[in-house]
Design a protein around this motif. Structure first.
Motif, PDB file in Angstrom:
ATOM      1  N   ASP A   1       0.814  -1.211   0.000  1.00 45.57           N
ATOM      2  CA  ASP A   1       0.000   0.000   0.000  1.00 45.57           C
ATOM      3  C   ASP A   1       0.853   1.269   0.000  1.00 45.57           C
ATOM      4  O   ASP A   1       0.318   2.373  -0.126  1.00 45.57           O
ATOM      5  N   GLU A   2       2.179   1.128   0.124  1.00 47.30           N
ATOM      6  CA  GLU A   2       3.056   2.297   0.168  1.00 47.30           C
ATOM      7  C   GLU A   2       3.861   2.491  -1.113  1.00 47.30           C
ATOM      8  O   GLU A   2       4.393   3.577  -1.352  1.00 47.30           O
ATOM      9  N   PHE A   3       3.961   1.441  -1.927  1.00 50.31           N
ATOM     10  CA  PHE A   3       4.758   1.517  -3.147  1.00 50.31           C
ATOM     11  C   PHE A   3       3.889   1.208  -4.365  1.00 50.31           C
ATOM     12  O   PHE A   3       2.927   0.445  -4.277  1.00 50.31           O
ATOM     13  N   VAL A   4       4.256   1.799  -5.500  1.00 58.07           N
ATOM     14  CA  VAL A   4       3.519   1.556  -6.735  1.00 58.07           C
ATOM     15  C   VAL A   4       4.515   1.443  -7.884  1.00 58.07           C
ATOM     16  O   VAL A   4       5.476   2.210  -7.963  1.00 58.07           O
ATOM     17  N   GLN A   5       4.297   0.465  -8.755  1.00 55.91           N
ATOM     18  CA  GLN A   5       5.161   0.318  -9.922  1.00 55.91           C
ATOM     19  C   GLN A   5       4.669   1.268 -11.001  1.00 55.91           C
ATOM     20  O   GLN A   5       3.490   1.272 -11.360  1.00 55.91           O
ATOM     21  N   VAL A   6       5.578   2.093 -11.534  1.00 51.26           N
ATOM     22  CA  VAL A   6       5.208   3.102 -12.527  1.00 51.26           C
ATOM     23  C   VAL A   6       5.823   2.815 -13.894  1.00 51.26           C
ATOM     24  O   VAL A   6       5.504   3.481 -14.877  1.00 51.26           O
ATOM     25  N   HIS A   7       6.710   1.847 -13.937  1.00 49.85           N
ATOM     26  CA  HIS A   7       7.415   1.488 -15.169  1.00 49.85           C
ATOM     27  C   HIS A   7       7.992   0.102 -14.940  1.00 49.85           C
ATOM     28  O   HIS A   7       8.152  -0.320 -13.787  1.00 49.85           O
ATOM     29  N   ARG A   8       8.298  -0.611 -15.997  1.00 49.41           N
ATOM     30  CA  ARG A   8       8.845  -1.958 -15.794  1.00 49.41           C
ATOM     31  C   ARG A   8      10.172  -1.920 -15.043  1.00 49.41           C
ATOM     32  O   ARG A   8      10.597  -2.934 -14.473  1.00 49.41           O
ATOM     33  N   SER A   9      10.820  -0.739 -15.012  1.00 50.89           N
ATOM     34  CA  SER A   9      12.119  -0.615 -14.347  1.00 50.89           C
ATOM     35  C   SER A   9      12.083   0.231 -13.082  1.00 50.89           C
ATOM     36  O   SER A   9      13.127   0.467 -12.478  1.00 50.89           O
ATOM     37  N   PHE A  10      10.895   0.697 -12.669  1.00 54.21           N
ATOM     38  CA  PHE A  10      10.834   1.583 -11.504  1.00 54.21           C
ATOM     39  C   PHE A  10       9.650   1.256 -10.595  1.00 54.21           C
ATOM     40  O   PHE A  10       8.517   1.097 -11.054  1.00 54.21           O
ATOM     41  N   LEU A  11       9.963   1.192  -9.311  1.00 49.47           N
ATOM     42  CA  LEU A  11       8.968   1.080  -8.252  1.00 49.47           C
ATOM     43  C   LEU A  11       9.213   2.260  -7.321  1.00 49.47           C
ATOM     44  O   LEU A  11      10.351   2.485  -6.905  1.00 49.47           O
ATOM     45  N   VAL A  12       8.181   3.045  -7.004  1.00 52.00           N
ATOM     46  CA  VAL A  12       8.403   4.248  -6.204  1.00 52.00           C
ATOM     47  C   VAL A  12       7.487   4.274  -4.984  1.00 52.00           C
ATOM     48  O   VAL A  12       6.408   3.685  -4.984  1.00 52.00           O
ATOM     49  N   ARG A  13       7.959   4.970  -3.951  1.00 52.03           N
ATOM     50  CA  ARG A  13       7.113   5.208  -2.782  1.00 52.03           C
ATOM     51  C   ARG A  13       6.111   6.297  -3.137  1.00 52.03           C
ATOM     52  O   ARG A  13       6.490   7.373  -3.601  1.00 52.03           O
ATOM     53  N   LYS A  14       4.844   6.040  -2.925  1.00 58.70           N
ATOM     54  CA  LYS A  14       3.811   6.999  -3.327  1.00 58.70           C
ATOM     55  C   LYS A  14       3.975   8.342  -2.628  1.00 58.70           C
ATOM     56  O   LYS A  14       3.797   9.398  -3.234  1.00 58.70           O
ATOM     57  N   SER A  15       4.327   8.315  -1.354  1.00 54.75           N
ATOM     58  CA  SER A  15       4.455   9.564  -0.603  1.00 54.75           C
ATOM     59  C   SER A  15       5.679  10.374  -1.014  1.00 54.75           C
ATOM     60  O   SER A  15       5.798  11.547  -0.655  1.00 54.75           O
ATOM     61  N   ALA A  16       6.602   9.757  -1.787  1.00 53.98           N
ATOM     62  CA  ALA A  16       7.812  10.464  -2.220  1.00 53.98           C
ATOM     63  C   ALA A  16       7.633  11.143  -3.572  1.00 53.98           C
ATOM     64  O   ALA A  16       8.515  11.880  -4.022  1.00 53.98           O
ATOM     65  N   ILE A  17       6.500  10.909  -4.225  1.00 59.71           N
ATOM     66  CA  ILE A  17       6.255  11.522  -5.535  1.00 59.71           C
ATOM     67  C   ILE A  17       5.978  13.015  -5.344  1.00 59.71           C
ATOM     68  O   ILE A  17       5.048  13.403  -4.642  1.00 59.71           O
ATOM     69  N   ASP A  18       6.804  13.847  -5.958  1.00 54.24           N
ATOM     70  CA  ASP A  18       6.653  15.299  -5.843  1.00 54.24           C
ATOM     71  C   ASP A  18       5.794  15.883  -6.954  1.00 54.24           C
ATOM     72  O   ASP A  18       5.117  16.893  -6.759  1.00 54.24           O
ATOM     73  N   GLU A  19       5.825  15.242  -8.114  1.00 53.93           N
ATOM     74  CA  GLU A  19       5.125  15.823  -9.265  1.00 53.93           C
ATOM     75  C   GLU A  19       4.898  14.752 -10.318  1.00 53.93           C
ATOM     76  O   GLU A  19       5.723  13.858 -10.504  1.00 53.93           O
ATOM     77  N   ILE A  20       3.749  14.836 -10.993  1.00 53.35           N
ATOM     78  CA  ILE A  20       3.453  13.949 -12.118  1.00 53.35           C
ATOM     79  C   ILE A  20       3.149  14.816 -13.329  1.00 53.35           C
ATOM     80  O   ILE A  20       2.299  15.709 -13.260  1.00 53.35           O
ATOM     81  N   ASN A  21       3.853  14.568 -14.413  1.00 51.27           N
ATOM     82  CA  ASN A  21       3.627  15.305 -15.657  1.00 51.27           C
ATOM     83  C   ASN A  21       2.907  14.371 -16.623  1.00 51.27           C
ATOM     84  O   ASN A  21       3.515  13.464 -17.193  1.00 51.27           O
ATOM     85  N   THR A  22       1.599  14.570 -16.780  1.00 50.57           N
ATOM     86  CA  THR A  22       0.827  13.692 -17.658  1.00 50.57           C
ATOM     87  C   THR A  22       1.068  14.008 -19.128  1.00 50.57           C
ATOM     88  O   THR A  22       0.669  13.242 -20.000  1.00 50.57           O
ATOM     89  N   GLY A  23       1.726  15.145 -19.394  1.00 48.63           N
ATOM     90  CA  GLY A  23       2.033  15.511 -20.777  1.00 48.63           C
ATOM     91  C   GLY A  23       3.136  14.650 -21.357  1.00 48.63           C
ATOM     92  O   GLY A  23       2.970  14.016 -22.400  1.00 48.63           O
ATOM     93  N   ASP A  24       4.286  14.623 -20.664  1.00 48.78           N
ATOM     94  CA  ASP A  24       5.401  13.809 -21.170  1.00 48.78           C
ATOM     95  C   ASP A  24       5.519  12.469 -20.446  1.00 48.78           C
ATOM     96  O   ASP A  24       6.508  11.756 -20.594  1.00 48.78           O
ATOM     97  N   GLN A  25       4.489  12.129 -19.632  1.00 49.14           N
ATOM     98  CA  GLN A  25       4.423  10.823 -18.970  1.00 49.14           C
ATOM     99  C   GLN A  25       5.643  10.563 -18.086  1.00 49.14           C
ATOM    100  O   GLN A  25       6.331   9.546 -18.210  1.00 49.14           O
ATOM    101  N   THR A  26       5.896  11.505 -17.173  1.00 47.10           N
ATOM    102  CA  THR A  26       6.997  11.340 -16.226  1.00 47.10           C
ATOM    103  C   THR A  26       6.536  11.766 -14.837  1.00 47.10           C
ATOM    104  O   THR A  26       5.497  12.410 -14.674  1.00 47.10           O
TER     105      THR A  26
END
Length: 241
Positions: free
Chosen positions: A190-215
């Protein structure tokens, strides 16, 4: 022994009737049939089921996949997708929510019955891995001749490079010889989410999501968002549109 309770999320009246028939024939209790996410969440709260039969395309702003991801944030209920979607990308998105089965319409009632019985058997017979990992608050990682303690709450992300995983904290980058899938099972889901086949990130550590360039950005690092992971990522975050 209490009666097994099943919730159906289905917006097609014909298939809703079919699900009702199969569930009743098996001797289980159908707690309700919802054709949208709002009603499904209400029924879920009023009478928590032991299993959910989930359509993907429903009458709501949320898809069945997004609804499943939202449910998974608060509780672990076995979910069987019952859908007309055969698209590979849709299946990959659905797979991220951890369903116990994925059945294509039109389905054979016997196949649906088998899937329900196997799902209920597995849920009652298998240990819950999420409960086990929550009792662990740290890893010990080998660094030459030393074993270094890495606290779980310090991990910002995990990055994959071929057969190695890099565990990134605010202070250091640790390398381990382990598959991402195996490492992910040891982290609080419940604390981590896979965002790419090569990356797993802590949800609370995400500072910004750019839906334009998908980063997205974590600790000043820009991370790509895989196409098949985007919807699941957004569904697991608490955001205001």
């Amino acid at each position: 022994m209490s009666t097994i309770k099943i919730l159906a999320v289905e917006d097609d009246p014909i298939y809703a009737e079919s699900l009702d028939f199969v569930v009743q024939e098996l001797g289980y209790e159908l707690t309700g049939i919802a054709d949208n996410a709002t009603d499904a969440l209400r029924l879920l709260e009023e009478n928590p089921p032991d299993l959910i039969l989930m359509d993907i395309e429903i009458h709501d702003t949320l898809t069945g996949i997004e609804l499943a991801a939202r449910i998974n944030r608060n509780q672990r209920i076995p979910i069987i997708y019952v859908t007309a979607f055969k698209d590979k990308d849709i299946f990959q998105q659905a797979k991220l929510t951890g369903p116990v089965a994925y059945i294509i319409k039109p389905y054979d009632p016997v196949s649906l019955q088998s899937a329900i019985e196997l799902a209920l058997f597995s849920a009652s017979d298998q240990p819950k891995p999420a409960q086990e990992v929550l009792t662990v608050d740290a890893f010990f990682i080998r660094d030459n001749t030393r074993l270094v303690k890495v606290k779980l709450d310090e991990i910002l992300m995990v990055e994959v490079d071929e057969k190695y995983c890099f565990i990134v904290t605010g202070r250091k980058r640790h390398i381990i010889n382990m598959r991402l899938k195996d490492l992910q099972e040891k982290l609080p889901r419940d604390e981590f989410v896979q965002v790419h086949r090569s990356f797993l990130v802590r949800k609370s550590a995400i500072d910004e999501i750019n839906t334009g360039d998908q980063t997205l950005r974590v600790a000043e690092k820009t991370i790509p968002i895989g196409k098949t992971y985007k919807d699941h990522l957004l569904a697991t975050l608490n955001y205001l549109s």
